[in-house]
Design a protein around this motif. Structure first.
Motif, mmCIF file in Angstrom:
data_model
loop_
_atom_site.group_PDB
_atom_site.id
_atom_site.type_symbol
_atom_site.label_atom_id
_atom_site.label_comp_id
_atom_site.label_asym_id
_atom_site.label_seq_id
_atom_site.Cartn_x
_atom_site.Cartn_y
_atom_site.Cartn_z
ATOM 1 N N GLU A 115 0.775 -1.224 0.000
ATOM 2 C CA GLU A 115 0.000 0.000 0.000
ATOM 3 C C GLU A 115 0.810 1.280 0.000
ATOM 4 N N ALA A 116 2.122 1.208 0.096
ATOM 5 C CA ALA A 116 2.892 2.445 0.233
ATOM 6 C C ALA A 116 4.314 2.242 -0.286
ATOM 7 N N LEU A 117 5.085 3.325 -0.213
ATOM 8 C CA LEU A 117 6.485 3.308 -0.605
ATOM 9 C C LEU A 117 7.327 3.873 0.525
ATOM 10 N N VAL A 118 8.630 3.622 0.453
ATOM 11 C CA VAL A 118 9.589 4.204 1.391
ATOM 12 C C VAL A 118 10.592 5.009 0.575
ATOM 13 N N ASN A 119 10.848 6.253 0.999
ATOM 14 C CA ASN A 119 11.782 7.079 0.247
ATOM 15 C C ASN A 119 13.220 6.878 0.728
ATOM 16 N N THR A 120 14.139 7.602 0.122
ATOM 17 C CA THR A 120 15.555 7.425 0.442
ATOM 18 C C THR A 120 15.921 7.972 1.817
ATOM 19 N N HIS A 121 15.001 8.672 2.467
ATOM 20 C CA HIS A 121 15.210 9.124 3.843
ATOM 21 C C HIS A 121 14.653 8.127 4.857
ATOM 22 N N GLY A 122 14.106 7.013 4.357
ATOM 23 C CA GLY A 122 13.508 6.041 5.262
ATOM 24 C C GLY A 122 12.133 6.440 5.748
ATOM 25 N N GLU A 123 11.425 7.254 4.975
ATOM 26 C CA GLU A 123 10.089 7.725 5.346
ATOM 27 C C GLU A 123 9.048 7.050 4.464
ATOM 28 N N ARG A 124 7.981 6.597 5.084
ATOM 29 C CA ARG A 124 6.894 5.982 4.322
ATOM 30 C C ARG A 124 5.982 7.072 3.756
ATOM 31 N N PHE A 125 5.497 6.860 2.532
ATOM 32 C CA PHE A 125 4.564 7.796 1.925
ATOM 33 C C PHE A 125 3.649 7.053 0.969
ATOM 34 N N ALA A 126 2.487 7.639 0.716
ATOM 35 C CA ALA A 126 1.529 7.042 -0.198
ATOM 36 C C ALA A 126 1.961 7.301 -1.632
ATOM 37 N N GLY A 127 1.974 6.254 -2.429
ATOM 38 C CA GLY A 127 2.371 6.418 -3.818
ATOM 39 C C GLY A 127 2.514 5.083 -4.503
ATOM 40 N N GLU A 128 2.567 5.124 -5.806
ATOM 41 C CA GLU A 128 2.780 3.931 -6.614
ATOM 42 C C GLU A 128 3.946 4.191 -7.550
ATOM 43 N N ALA A 129 4.800 3.198 -7.699
ATOM 44 C CA ALA A 129 5.976 3.342 -8.561
ATOM 45 C C ALA A 129 5.949 2.277 -9.648
ATOM 46 N N PHE A 136 10.076 -3.949 1.346
ATOM 47 C CA PHE A 136 10.361 -3.894 2.779
ATOM 48 C C PHE A 136 9.125 -4.374 3.535
ATOM 49 N N VAL A 137 9.356 -5.208 4.541
ATOM 50 C CA VAL A 137 8.277 -5.682 5.408
ATOM 51 C C VAL A 137 8.752 -5.541 6.843
ATOM 52 N N GLY A 138 7.952 -4.898 7.676
ATOM 53 C CA GLY A 138 8.361 -4.728 9.063
ATOM 54 C C GLY A 138 7.274 -4.092 9.896
ATOM 55 N N PRO A 139 7.482 -4.001 11.203
ATOM 56 C CA PRO A 139 6.499 -3.352 12.073
ATOM 57 C C PRO A 139 6.377 -1.870 11.749
ATOM 58 N N PRO A 140 5.219 -1.259 12.016
ATOM 59 C CA PRO A 140 5.078 0.188 11.815
ATOM 60 C C PRO A 140 6.140 0.955 12.596
ATOM 61 N N GLY A 141 6.728 1.942 11.938
ATOM 62 C CA GLY A 141 7.769 2.736 12.574
ATOM 63 C C GLY A 141 9.180 2.248 12.322
ATOM 64 N N SER A 142 9.323 1.103 11.648
ATOM 65 C CA SER A 142 10.662 0.557 11.402
ATOM 66 C C SER A 142 11.190 0.900 10.017
ATOM 67 N N GLU A 143 10.494 1.767 9.294
ATOM 68 C CA GLU A 143 10.878 2.071 7.913
ATOM 69 C C GLU A 143 12.307 2.606 7.813
ATOM 70 N N ALA A 144 12.662 3.549 8.695
ATOM 71 C CA ALA A 144 13.989 4.166 8.614
ATOM 72 C C ALA A 144 15.083 3.146 8.914
ATOM 73 N N GLU A 145 14.852 2.292 9.895
ATOM 74 C CA GLU A 145 15.862 1.284 10.233
ATOM 75 C C GLU A 145 16.046 0.293 9.100
ATOM 76 N N ILE A 146 14.949 -0.152 8.505
ATOM 77 C CA ILE A 146 15.056 -1.104 7.390
ATOM 78 C C ILE A 146 15.770 -0.455 6.205
ATOM 79 N N ALA A 147 15.451 0.806 5.913
ATOM 80 C CA ALA A 147 16.123 1.494 4.810
ATOM 81 C C ALA A 147 17.618 1.597 5.059
ATOM 82 N N ARG A 148 17.997 1.893 6.295
ATOM 83 C CA ARG A 148 19.418 2.012 6.635
ATOM 84 C C ARG A 148 20.123 0.661 6.498
ATOM 85 N N ARG A 149 19.502 -0.391 7.003
ATOM 86 C CA ARG A 149 20.120 -1.723 6.916
ATOM 87 C C ARG A 149 20.110 -2.249 5.484
#
Length: 233
Positions: A115-129, A136-149
């Protein structure tokens, strides 16, 4: 009171202050309503790559009109930042009749579920690419950590020559990876140790002559001195 110079001076000062305030308010009211200062030009200084020009133009047309001083910069900026693909907006007045608008768009890094995307800052946003992006799959709020790893895992896996297509962080904070060639890796919960084990595994795997034929393997790296391997049926 009339025989007290100090009280008379104080009262006079208060009256002068009230008159000055009233004059200022009247001047501001006149500036906000005066037809002498129309807003004539609104310039979008950044080209749009993902954001909808129609939506951006609609927000500008609704809020950037009328008197140069009356336009609410904060309201316009907030409206633009609510649009899909707009990460941040900057609006400034340029005397005598101009607004300049700059928009920073989200740069997609990965898909977040369905349902969403993650940007290069590790932030989730609504959009389709339309582009093929890792998942990425993870608990809510883990977007930045997953992007970094994701960045560090990708660097470690580079010698294998197959991009990372899926990163999973479980509710217990355990990591699982899948490469585009089908190779699956279970890293466990200790991220720092997991990266060390992953680096050792990649060195051994890359030196294996038939590594390309073993892409369907599932590798468990949760062992301190080695790893377990099985082939998917």
């Amino acid at each position: 009171m009339w025989h007290n110079p100090r009280l008379l001076n104080l009262a006079a000062g208060v009256l002068v202050g009230l008159v000055a305030l009233a004059s200022t308010l009247a001047g501001v009211h006149w500036l906000l309503r005066s037809p002498l200062f129309p807003l004539r030009v609104v310039e979008l200084r950044t080209p749009l790559k993902q954001a909808s020009p129609v939506q951006v133009e609609a927000a500008i047309a609704r809020l950037a009109c009328g008197n140069f001083f009356a336009v609410s910069i904060d309201e316009l900026r907030a409206a633009l930042e609510k649009l899909p693909w707009v990460r941040a907006a900057a609006v400034r007045r340029v005397w005598p009749d101009r607004l300049e608008i700059s928009i920073e768009e989200h740069v997609p890094l990965a898909r977040w579920g369905a349902e969403a995307l993650v940007n290069t800052h590790g932030e989730r946003f609504a959009g389709e690419a339309a582009a093929s992006l890792p998942l990425f799959v993870g608990p809510p709020g883990s977007e930045a950590e997953i992007a970094r790893r994701y960045q560090s895992f990708s660097q470690l896996l580079a010698p294998i020559g197959s991009p990372l297509e899926r990163v999973v962080l479980s509710a217990r904070h355990a990591w699982q990876l899948r490469l585009a060639n089908g190779l699956q890796l279970t890293l466990g919960r200790d991220t720092e140790l997991a990266e060390q084990r992953l680096a050792r595994f990649v060195q051994a795997y890359a030196r294996t002559p038939d590594a390309a034929d073993r892409a369907r393997e599932i590798v468990d790296l949760r062992y301190p001195n080695g790893f377990a391997l099985r082939v998917k049926g």
